[in-house]
Enzyme design. Sequence first.
Site, PDB file in Angstrom:
ATOM      1  N   LYS A  54       0.844  -1.202   0.000  1.00  0.00           N
ATOM      2  CA  LYS A  54       0.000   0.000   0.000  1.00  0.00           C
ATOM      3  C   LYS A  54       0.881   1.254   0.000  1.00  0.00           C
ATOM      4  O   LYS A  54       0.600   2.226  -0.704  1.00  0.00           O
ATOM      5  CB  LYS A  54      -0.948  -0.023   1.211  1.00  0.00           C
ATOM      6  CG  LYS A  54      -2.042  -1.078   1.044  1.00  0.00           C
ATOM      7  CD  LYS A  54      -2.837  -1.377   2.314  1.00  0.00           C
ATOM      8  CE  LYS A  54      -3.745  -2.589   2.049  1.00  0.00           C
ATOM      9  NZ  LYS A  54      -4.536  -3.012   3.201  1.00  0.00           N
ATOM     10  N   GLN A  98      -4.459  -1.735   9.413  1.00  0.00           N
ATOM     11  CA  GLN A  98      -4.377  -3.052   8.768  1.00  0.00           C
ATOM     12  C   GLN A  98      -5.071  -4.106   9.642  1.00  0.00           C
ATOM     13  O   GLN A  98      -4.779  -4.227  10.821  1.00  0.00           O
ATOM     14  CB  GLN A  98      -2.904  -3.427   8.529  1.00  0.00           C
ATOM     15  CG  GLN A  98      -2.725  -4.727   7.779  1.00  0.00           C
ATOM     16  CD  GLN A  98      -3.330  -4.679   6.370  1.00  0.00           C
ATOM     17  OE1 GLN A  98      -3.195  -3.702   5.650  1.00  0.00           O
ATOM     18  NE2 GLN A  98      -4.043  -5.734   5.990  1.00  0.00           N
ATOM     19  N   ASP A 121     -10.983   2.706   3.817  1.00  0.00           N
ATOM     20  CA  ASP A 121     -11.273   1.271   3.669  1.00  0.00           C
ATOM     21  C   ASP A 121     -12.786   1.032   3.625  1.00  0.00           C
ATOM     22  O   ASP A 121     -13.224  -0.101   3.431  1.00  0.00           O
ATOM     23  CB  ASP A 121     -10.674   0.511   4.863  1.00  0.00           C
ATOM     24  CG  ASP A 121      -9.563  -0.428   4.444  1.00  0.00           C
ATOM     25  OD1 ASP A 121      -9.399  -0.629   3.227  1.00  0.00           O
ATOM     26  OD2 ASP A 121      -8.875  -0.963   5.326  1.00  0.00           O
TER      27      ASP A 121
END
Length: 283
Positions: A54, A98, A121
């Site tokens: 990422k 994460q 997200d």
Amino acid sequence: MSAKIIDGRQVSAEVKDRVAAEVAEYVAGGGRQPVLATVLVGDDPASHVYVSNKLKACEAVGIGSVHHELPAETSQDDLLTLVRALGEDDGVDGILVQMPPPDHIDPDVVIAAIDPAKDVDGLTATSAGLLAGGRPGLVSCTPAGVIELLDHAGVELEGAEAVIVGRSNLVGRPLISLLLGRNATVTAAHSRTRDLAEVCSRADVLVAAVGVPKLIGADHVKPGATVIDVGINRTDDGLVGDVDFDAVADVAGAITPVPGGVGPMTIAMLMVNTLSAAKARAK
Ligand code: NAD
């Protein structure tokens, strides 16, 4: 094999090129460079690889990044303090924690602490609610990537019979809303569906997001259908999807491979979301 392969690596590269051009244009027009904050707790090797990919993608498209790496024994309270501070930091446009965190941390509590304006997200209740209500907002990256692949392949969604196998909050449920938003006729199948093959074989567009290797066989697929395989399963034969690729590719009109299908799209859509969060916050 008769099906056309939908190449996620190629589409992902195109999306990232598009974001890079838009970031450059935005900054040239006086916008501040968008910034993604990533948070990684613990030392799970796969999570380290995901986060580092990422960060590499940010660099490639011209998005700034700040990375916070916390030891596995970090308390939930300390993590919440950091996530809230990132929410208040005006220089941060996107927050990515994460998943999954270590076992002593409740992921739902962490997600609830993310500022919805920075929820790149698409995991917060606010993002899920906006999507379910058909309103603009940040959409979870993997389902957004599925739609991008379908669009790229030129699949007509309006009026199409779409069947999604799997109803997770991360993939299946957002896809229901996204496909409804595109005027498909949507069926959500899951572990209690009675005759999965019969339900799936109605689909013009079949999306598998289950986590069971090769669950979807040729008998689940209508000839000519488009099949999108979200599944990523590590087996003795390597990485396989939820779709029995060799068997289904003889029946389907188009199909995504695993790896190289939906997988590469997730990071590309994270870049899209970070830029759009930055633009929305600047307004
Ligand atoms: P999940 O475990 O949260 O949900 C699985 C869903 O499948 C559930 O809704 C369940 O009802 C359904 N299901 C389980 N067994 C079934 C069966 N036998 N028949 C029909 N339905 C069944 O999983 P998830 O997070 O949605 O992930 C699904 C798959 O997608 C996994 O393989 C995961 O690794 C993969 N995934 C890939 C990406 C990516 O490509 N970037 C992102 C997220 C998830």
